[in-house]
Write an enzyme that holds these catalytic residues in place. Sequence first.
Site: not given
Length: 577
Positions: A8, A70, A147, A169
């Site tokens: 992850d 990211k 994810e 999420d």
Amino acid sequence: MGKTIGIDLGTTNSCMAFIEGGEPVVIPNSEGGRTTPSVVAFSKSGERMVGQVAKRQAVTNAQRTISSIKREMGSEYRATIDGKHYTPQEISAMILTKLKIDAEAYLGESVTDAVITVPAYFTDAQRQATKDAGKIAGLNVKRILNEPTAAALAYGIDKEEPQKVMVYDLGGGTFDVSILDINADVIEVLATAGNNRLGGDDFDQCVTEYLIKEFKKEHKVDLSKDPAAMQRVREAAEKAKIELSGISETSISLPFITADKNGPLHMETTLTRAKFDELTAHLVEATMGPVKQAMQDSGLSTAQLSKVLMVGGSSRIPAVQQAVKRFTGKDPFKGVNPDECVAMGAAIQGGVMEGDVKSLLLLDVTPMSLGIETVGNVFAKIIERNTTLPIQQSQIFTTAANFQTSVEVNVLQGENPAASRNKSLGKFRLDGIRRAMRGVPQIEVTFSIDANGIVNVSAKDMGTGREQHITIVGSSNMSQEDIDRATREAQQYLLEDAKNKRQSQENNEIEQLIYRAERAAGKMGIGDKLRMTEMIRKVKRANKDQDTAKLKQACEDLERALKASGAEDQDAQGGVK
Ligand code: AMP
């Protein structure tokens, strides 16, 4: 063959897991942490740091520390350190390299294969960039997995009765919501939606701006111009935010944050949860649009949901949980660890691909529609959002003018009817079309999205049957040449780093040997002492000259003489008494 690990690769923290005895297990990093801060830093001497050590020094080295990379994946952003420009892929690869090395040390075997997760709402460019980051880090990325889907896998692996779940999420920098149908051996994503630039960082930013404003009001000093002060305020803002998930009021204390003509100034204030909620209400609200859209696209009503899984660190914010509960009418399910379940799901997917986990069919969807630009700035959709992957669709193209021998195709991803308001994945030119009157040539262009959510395009001239190879070159992505160069540089760095570490360990050993010899010499008679001092001098000289052969010999001689002298034994006995 080595193990496939699940990674992850988070905005704030990253986590990795593998399958042991059919179950996902988190792999701790070399510092013993179950998650690793996604932070990269370069010391003043150019030494590279990744993870906790990089995060810890961020305040004193703010301009050479890179966090939340990211958020820049698939963009033109470059981190510039000492005149060298690093792509987001290269910075992410540094994080992945640390994870890979730590996993290898923990598992005791080499790790070459990985499943890496991305936000479901990541575009093609962002997915491609993530895959390239893996490649640069020396990983064979077997799957790019969404994810929320990974979280659902971790939750749903042992569920016998069929159920529909929502995965909400909210991480450090991205937001996704997916609606899934979980059955014993099929996990199907019904719909997904999200926002690639919304996460915990934005909550921190709201609090940071508030603290800066209040400080300016009180002290007439603008801290925003001071990078070190800003780093401290940002860290304090995040800390306060996290504390406010558990308590209703927290204090923020930053002594000596700056100084004015009267001396040092300190930031001393309190923040209540009510004020925090007020400052960030628009962010919580911004997540509800995609939630409603995903629900609508799934064709389900909220009453049909069995569970709402909350994933990502920011899903712990009470106002977020309340908003989700208000909309779904359900208490968020607390049975999954929001920080670890995504990596575990990725490990499960790796296990399924390798046959280590029971066979499980995972049907994911494309989060955004794919299409092309047509005349008049119109976006012609070819593959609709929420279509199950993998998918392939073809479209016939022709020419608009007589004797036209080439056409340019702009491939777009998004939902806006105006072509220019969608993300261009890149353009390609179809050449070699036979000269003919307009509308006569027929070129079949095939658009496909693979299980990773990555777009591929191919073309066929229907007249001649000739296939054309098409590469979409997105402006923000790295070329194959750049990826190969970055991969070589990453490997070179690892070799040099290992050499430097070895060197510093050797230096350490030499220093210890000299220290022991000097101590022992202090207890010797004059003759032995002179001999010992001469041997120490030889070691020092050979070390200074970097004469490896002489140094080795001098160290061995000194070690032998030291043992023979017995001076150290007396020392040790002395210590025991
Ligand atoms: P992730 O990307 O899933 O690791 O999420 C990291 C984000 O979650 C960061 O913005 C953290 O500040 C935030 N976070 C972690 N724990 C909490 C908490 N207890 N309350 C609020 N936010 C949190």
